[in-house]
Design a protein around this motif. Structure first.
Motif, mmCIF file in Angstrom:
data_model
loop_
_atom_site.group_PDB
_atom_site.id
_atom_site.type_symbol
_atom_site.label_atom_id
_atom_site.label_comp_id
_atom_site.label_asym_id
_atom_site.label_seq_id
_atom_site.Cartn_x
_atom_site.Cartn_y
_atom_site.Cartn_z
ATOM 1 N N LEU A 126 0.725 -1.170 0.100
ATOM 2 C CA LEU A 126 -0.074 -0.105 -0.042
ATOM 3 C C LEU A 126 0.954 1.355 -0.106
ATOM 4 C CD1 LEU A 126 -2.819 1.339 0.309
ATOM 5 C CD2 LEU A 126 -2.588 1.216 2.749
ATOM 6 N N LEU A 127 1.818 1.328 0.736
ATOM 7 C CA LEU A 127 2.720 2.550 0.833
ATOM 8 C C LEU A 127 3.706 2.711 -0.074
ATOM 9 C CD1 LEU A 127 1.384 2.996 3.700
ATOM 10 C CD2 LEU A 127 3.399 3.983 4.438
ATOM 11 N N ALA A 128 4.229 1.656 -0.599
ATOM 12 C CA ALA A 128 5.144 1.635 -1.809
ATOM 13 C C ALA A 128 4.513 2.170 -2.877
ATOM 14 C CB ALA A 128 5.391 0.026 -1.934
ATOM 15 N N GLY A 129 3.067 1.733 -3.080
ATOM 16 C CA GLY A 129 2.156 2.525 -4.075
ATOM 17 C C GLY A 129 2.054 3.766 -3.969
ATOM 18 N N LYS A 130 2.116 4.445 -2.957
ATOM 19 C CA LYS A 130 2.064 5.950 -2.655
ATOM 20 C C LYS A 130 3.182 6.828 -3.137
ATOM 21 C CE LYS A 130 -1.978 5.660 -0.950
ATOM 22 N NZ LYS A 130 -3.185 6.302 -1.462
ATOM 23 N N LEU A 131 4.662 6.140 -3.288
ATOM 24 C CA LEU A 131 5.614 6.768 -3.528
ATOM 25 C C LEU A 131 5.730 7.583 -4.965
ATOM 26 C CD1 LEU A 131 8.322 4.123 -2.518
ATOM 27 C CD2 LEU A 131 7.841 6.418 -1.245
ATOM 28 N N PRO A 132 4.982 6.958 -5.961
ATOM 29 C CA PRO A 132 5.088 7.860 -7.046
ATOM 30 C C PRO A 132 4.395 9.243 -7.202
ATOM 31 C CG PRO A 132 5.028 5.515 -7.753
ATOM 32 C CD PRO A 132 4.811 5.747 -6.405
ATOM 33 N N GLY A 133 3.101 9.193 -6.452
ATOM 34 C CA GLY A 133 2.262 10.285 -6.685
ATOM 35 C C GLY A 133 2.784 11.179 -5.769
ATOM 36 N N LEU A 134 3.209 10.973 -4.581
ATOM 37 C CA LEU A 134 3.942 11.894 -3.507
ATOM 38 C C LEU A 134 5.201 12.513 -4.340
ATOM 39 C CD1 LEU A 134 3.948 13.562 -1.129
ATOM 40 C CD2 LEU A 134 4.869 11.366 0.085
ATOM 41 N N ALA A 135 6.055 11.704 -5.043
ATOM 42 C CA ALA A 135 7.137 12.372 -5.659
ATOM 43 C C ALA A 135 6.660 13.463 -6.667
ATOM 44 C CB ALA A 135 7.858 11.099 -6.362
ATOM 45 N N GLU A 136 5.634 13.084 -7.570
ATOM 46 C CA GLU A 136 5.214 14.021 -8.439
ATOM 47 C C GLU A 136 4.731 15.322 -7.896
ATOM 48 O OE1 GLU A 136 2.279 12.283 -10.960
ATOM 49 O OE2 GLU A 136 3.515 10.639 -11.757
ATOM 50 N N LEU A 137 4.234 15.137 -6.649
ATOM 51 C CA LEU A 137 3.577 16.310 -6.071
ATOM 52 C C LEU A 137 4.844 17.154 -5.593
ATOM 53 C CD1 LEU A 137 1.269 17.957 -4.927
ATOM 54 C CD2 LEU A 137 1.493 16.316 -2.876
ATOM 55 N N VAL A 138 5.583 16.498 -4.774
ATOM 56 C CA VAL A 138 6.742 17.569 -4.123
ATOM 57 C C VAL A 138 7.555 18.160 -5.489
ATOM 58 C CG1 VAL A 138 8.894 17.277 -3.136
ATOM 59 C CG2 VAL A 138 6.849 16.004 -2.192
ATOM 60 N N VAL A 139 7.901 17.075 -6.465
ATOM 61 C CA VAL A 139 8.554 17.770 -7.636
ATOM 62 C C VAL A 139 8.145 18.638 -8.410
ATOM 63 C CG1 VAL A 139 9.498 17.229 -9.940
ATOM 64 C CG2 VAL A 139 9.977 15.618 -8.060
ATOM 65 N N ALA A 140 6.819 18.756 -8.575
ATOM 66 C CA ALA A 140 5.930 19.863 -9.019
ATOM 67 C C ALA A 140 6.134 21.106 -8.245
ATOM 68 C CB ALA A 140 4.460 19.489 -9.216
ATOM 69 N N GLU A 141 6.153 21.073 -6.978
ATOM 70 C CA GLU A 141 6.227 22.433 -6.232
ATOM 71 C C GLU A 141 7.641 22.966 -6.232
ATOM 72 O OE1 GLU A 141 4.613 22.451 -2.156
ATOM 73 O OE2 GLU A 141 3.075 21.129 -2.880
ATOM 74 N N ILE A 142 8.706 22.020 -6.128
ATOM 75 C CA ILE A 142 10.143 22.542 -6.295
ATOM 76 C C ILE A 142 10.203 23.304 -7.736
ATOM 77 C CG2 ILE A 142 12.155 21.615 -6.531
ATOM 78 C CD1 ILE A 142 11.793 19.547 -4.414
ATOM 79 N N THR A 143 9.784 22.603 -8.805
ATOM 80 C CA THR A 143 9.726 23.185 -10.389
ATOM 81 C C THR A 143 9.166 24.575 -10.396
ATOM 82 O OG1 THR A 143 9.972 20.775 -11.080
ATOM 83 C CG2 THR A 143 9.429 22.874 -12.614
ATOM 84 N N ALA A 144 7.853 24.581 -9.777
ATOM 85 C CA ALA A 144 7.155 25.869 -9.640
ATOM 86 C C ALA A 144 8.052 26.791 -9.080
ATOM 87 C CB ALA A 144 5.662 25.556 -9.001
ATOM 88 N N ALA A 145 8.576 26.407 -7.955
ATOM 89 C CA ALA A 145 9.398 27.431 -7.029
ATOM 90 C C ALA A 145 10.722 27.938 -7.858
ATOM 91 C CB ALA A 145 9.662 26.682 -5.789
ATOM 92 N N GLY A 146 10.864 27.275 -9.085
ATOM 93 C CA GLY A 146 11.991 28.012 -9.940
ATOM 94 C C GLY A 146 13.422 26.838 -9.858
ATOM 95 N N SER A 147 13.219 25.734 -9.401
ATOM 96 C CA SER A 147 14.378 24.775 -9.495
ATOM 97 C C SER A 147 13.716 23.577 -10.427
ATOM 98 C CB SER A 147 14.611 24.276 -8.108
ATOM 99 O OG SER A 147 15.205 25.347 -7.279
ATOM 100 N N PRO A 148 14.223 23.564 -11.735
ATOM 101 C CA PRO A 148 13.779 22.508 -12.605
ATOM 102 C C PRO A 148 14.476 21.240 -12.393
ATOM 103 C CG PRO A 148 15.144 24.206 -13.550
ATOM 104 C CD PRO A 148 14.945 24.493 -12.368
ATOM 105 N N VAL A 149 13.506 20.340 -12.264
ATOM 106 C CA VAL A 149 13.859 18.757 -11.734
ATOM 107 C C VAL A 149 13.514 17.945 -13.103
ATOM 108 C CG1 VAL A 149 13.302 16.833 -10.527
ATOM 109 C CG2 VAL A 149 13.168 19.100 -9.473
ATOM 110 N N GLU A 150 14.580 16.998 -13.593
ATOM 111 C CA GLU A 150 14.399 16.334 -14.553
ATOM 112 C C GLU A 150 14.152 14.858 -14.090
ATOM 113 O OE1 GLU A 150 17.741 16.387 -17.122
ATOM 114 O OE2 GLU A 150 18.215 18.623 -16.664
ATOM 115 N N LYS A 151 13.174 14.160 -14.916
ATOM 116 C CA LYS A 151 12.969 12.661 -14.753
ATOM 117 C C LYS A 151 13.854 11.790 -15.301
ATOM 118 C CE LYS A 151 8.960 10.138 -14.064
ATOM 119 N NZ LYS A 151 7.600 9.965 -13.791
ATOM 120 N N CYS A 152 14.308 10.805 -14.569
ATOM 121 C CA CYS A 152 15.443 9.990 -15.346
ATOM 122 C C CYS A 152 14.515 9.099 -16.233
ATOM 123 C CB CYS A 152 15.868 8.925 -14.178
ATOM 124 S SG CYS A 152 17.064 9.961 -12.879
#
Length: 159
Positions: free
Chosen positions: A133-159
């Protein structure tokens, strides 16, 4: 802006290690700019105060004890910590983030933006793997955090 993504937890107790697994997930799937630090805080508590104090923006990821169902993710901001509005106690490795932030605030070194993403665990069984259950939550939370960091001006790239 210096950003810290801080994952807390104990890898020996299944879902208790969610924050650490989150950091590992980010390291495998994303490339972050130099102004973003990924940190496996483990169960260090107050020993990592300096890491928080050196950042302008902090994203904390940890398990929490709160009303809800396993896998539910809650978001709390700095004001929730500092005003004592958190109706939860984070995971058993306390002295916790709340106390660390209070100490940093007293020292006038607390970051302006602090966000906790807390997830309710499904298991504290001995073991180094997350529950499915929690392993399945990693991708969605990662996308949320990455989107906030990118919106704040620090571009993040996906591997």
């Amino acid at each position: 802006m210096k950003t810290l993504i801080f994952g807390a937890g104990n890898l020996l107790l299944s879902d208790e290690g969610f924050g650490v697994h989150f950091i590992e997930y980010l390291q495998k799937h994303y490339v972050f700019p130099d102004d973003v630090t990924l940190y496996d805080g483990g169960t260090l508590g107050i020993m990592v105060c300096h890491m928080l104090e050196e950042a302008d923006q902090v994203f904390l990821v940890d398990v929490i004890e709160a009303k809800g169902e396993p896998g539910d993710i809650y978001r709390y901001e700095k004001e929730d910590f500092m005003l004592g509005k958190l109706p939860i106690k984070m995971s058993p490795h306390q002295i916790g983030i709340q106390e660390v932030l209070a100490l940093s605030e007293i020292r006038d070194r607390c970051p302006e933006k602090v966000t906790l993403f807390g997830i309710i665990p499904a298991s504290y069984e001995a073991g180094a793997e997350l529950s499915p259950l929690l392993a399945g939550k990693l991708p969605g939370l990662a996308e949320l955090v990455v989107a906030e960091i990118t919106a704040a001006g620090s571009p993040v790239e996906k591997c």
